[in-house]
Design a protein around this motif. Sequence first.
Motif, mmCIF file in Angstrom:
data_model
loop_
_atom_site.group_PDB
_atom_site.id
_atom_site.type_symbol
_atom_site.label_atom_id
_atom_site.label_comp_id
_atom_site.label_asym_id
_atom_site.label_seq_id
_atom_site.Cartn_x
_atom_site.Cartn_y
_atom_site.Cartn_z
ATOM 1 N N VAL A 259 -29.208 -21.529 -4.030
ATOM 2 C CA VAL A 259 -29.229 -21.333 -5.306
ATOM 3 C C VAL A 259 -30.563 -20.572 -5.793
ATOM 4 N N ASP A 263 -28.310 -16.750 -9.884
ATOM 5 C CA ASP A 263 -26.951 -17.458 -9.765
ATOM 6 C C ASP A 263 -26.979 -18.056 -10.936
ATOM 7 N N ASN A 266 -26.114 -15.547 -13.601
ATOM 8 C CA ASN A 266 -24.509 -15.289 -13.626
ATOM 9 C C ASN A 266 -23.649 -15.992 -14.409
ATOM 10 N N GLY A 271 -25.845 -12.136 -14.075
ATOM 11 C CA GLY A 271 -26.209 -12.173 -12.718
ATOM 12 C C GLY A 271 -26.323 -10.809 -11.701
ATOM 13 N N ARG A 275 -29.987 -9.474 -9.936
ATOM 14 C CA ARG A 275 -30.303 -9.175 -8.585
ATOM 15 C C ARG A 275 -30.654 -7.735 -8.669
ATOM 16 N N THR A 282 -34.170 -13.584 -7.298
ATOM 17 C CA THR A 282 -33.162 -13.622 -6.123
ATOM 18 C C THR A 282 -33.574 -14.636 -5.108
ATOM 19 N N ASP A 284 -33.898 -18.067 -3.275
ATOM 20 C CA ASP A 284 -32.961 -19.280 -3.443
ATOM 21 C C ASP A 284 -34.045 -20.454 -3.309
#
Lengths: 313, 236
Positions: A259, A263, A266, A271, A275, A282, A284
């Motif tokens: 994640v 996210d 989002n 989101g 991105r 971005t 994770d």
Amino acid sequence: MEFIVVSTLNGFVYGLLLFMVSAGLTLIFGMMGVVNFAHASLYMLGAYLSFTITRATNFWVGLLIAPLIVATVGIFIERFMLRRVHGFGHSQQLLLTFGIAFVVEEVVKVFWGNFPIAYRPPGFLSGAAFTIFGTNFPSYRVFVAVVAILLLGMLYLLLQKTRIGIIVRASVQRPAMVSALGHNVPLIFLGVFGVGAWMAGLAGAVGGALLTTSPTMAAEMSVIAFVVVVVGGLGSLLGAFISSLLIGLLTSFSVGFQVSLADLANVFGFGDAARRIGGLLTLDVASLSASLPALLMLIVLLTRPAGLMGDRN
Amino acid sequence: MSLLSVQNLHAHYGKSHILHGVNFSLEAGTSVALLGRNGSGRSTAMKAIMGLVSPTGGSIKLNGAELAGVPAYKINRAGLAYVPEERLAFDHLTVEENLTIGLAPARRNSKTWTIEDMYAYFPRLKERRNVKAGSISGGEQQMLTLCRSLLGQPSVILIDEPTEGLAPKIVEHLAEVIRDIAQQGVASILVEQKMTIALKLCSRCLIMGHGSIVFNGTPDELLSTPSVRREWLEVA
């Protein structure tokens, strides 16, 4: 649900392995005030030695003999190196143990090569111990957990229930007074260092086949073990145990956590915008897993400078 | 031959010269008081005899064996015990664990003390045997550290300021025990600031001033020489 159960089990096993290394580190610091940068090198030595001994004989002989050789190396380091610089303070000990860590790394490269070696769990431990939510849980992980728990139990009994354990705990607090009560404190230190080295060697012998056995394993473990010891409180065994499990679980959960901030964005409908910006947004959680323990250490140091269980500054 | 003989003992803390040639001797089974003002070097003398401060000169002999420069644990095994002024109980260990650390095997020619003997002296310690030493009172810690050292089966026990900051009742109890220890044949050196207890318990009084012994006599002699008391003991 599957993710939670499997990550918990994996984190638990990794945490127990971390404890085997950091227990010795925190004990040695608590007793002698020595910050031993070569401790993880002993862990690495345990892995390589047991790999070689296992090839020549079998897994059990490697598991038994390698940690004993590492303990001997540890005793040699304390008796003939650390003790000589003891009177000069922390910086000398730091430099010395740093130097030893480099020497061990180079020695490992010379004898075993500058690449990971194929140290694998033995055949009889390479299957699945049980299946949970359709995932096979490897027998070897169970084995590592059992070894670590046995070690933990042994250490507990030794320190809490025997006279020598009581003397060791007293020496942590007041070495001079213990000496004035008729106990040879340098010899006790030597013994503790030997036991700490033996535990690191054992952790290497079982951990090498669980993780990767390579010349960089010492440096990697060194960082994590120090984080464990600092988070737990320098010198506190219970603290080291708690923070080992904490960091084991943290690492294990974050590895499987794909994640990113994008996210999260989002959820609020940003989101795509996030991105497009990329970068941190971005990234994770999984790719941060190696830095999360350091972040935990930072937070603990800022809120509880003595560590979770530490009682001194 | 004296049991303990200290000759021309010197000690330094870093560059400052603390003990300037201390001389005295102690006979078996006797009690000696070491008096003097704060900073006169009494505690340093005790630490130097016990090997916790390295002597920079002189000699310390117990039964004729040289102890100057020997590590503290060997000095303890030779028969010397030390109860520090700061008490230094092991806070994280229970009262009984503290006592266990002091326990040494029996020695020839001296009484063998057991943990039960200690509980008989101080029933309070028995009640608190499973309590962490860090959470008992100052008086109880004093009892504990005295007992802990006594369990080393010493022939000489050095006790630094045992009554400092304690309630009169506890002081009296401690004084009784210290007197009994002497009757059992253990010689003692009692470091004190107040003369009262020292005069009651001890057969000789030593006074330290500026790092050496400036008076050595019986309690009666000390009482009859007010000039000595004025010069070395009283605070103007």
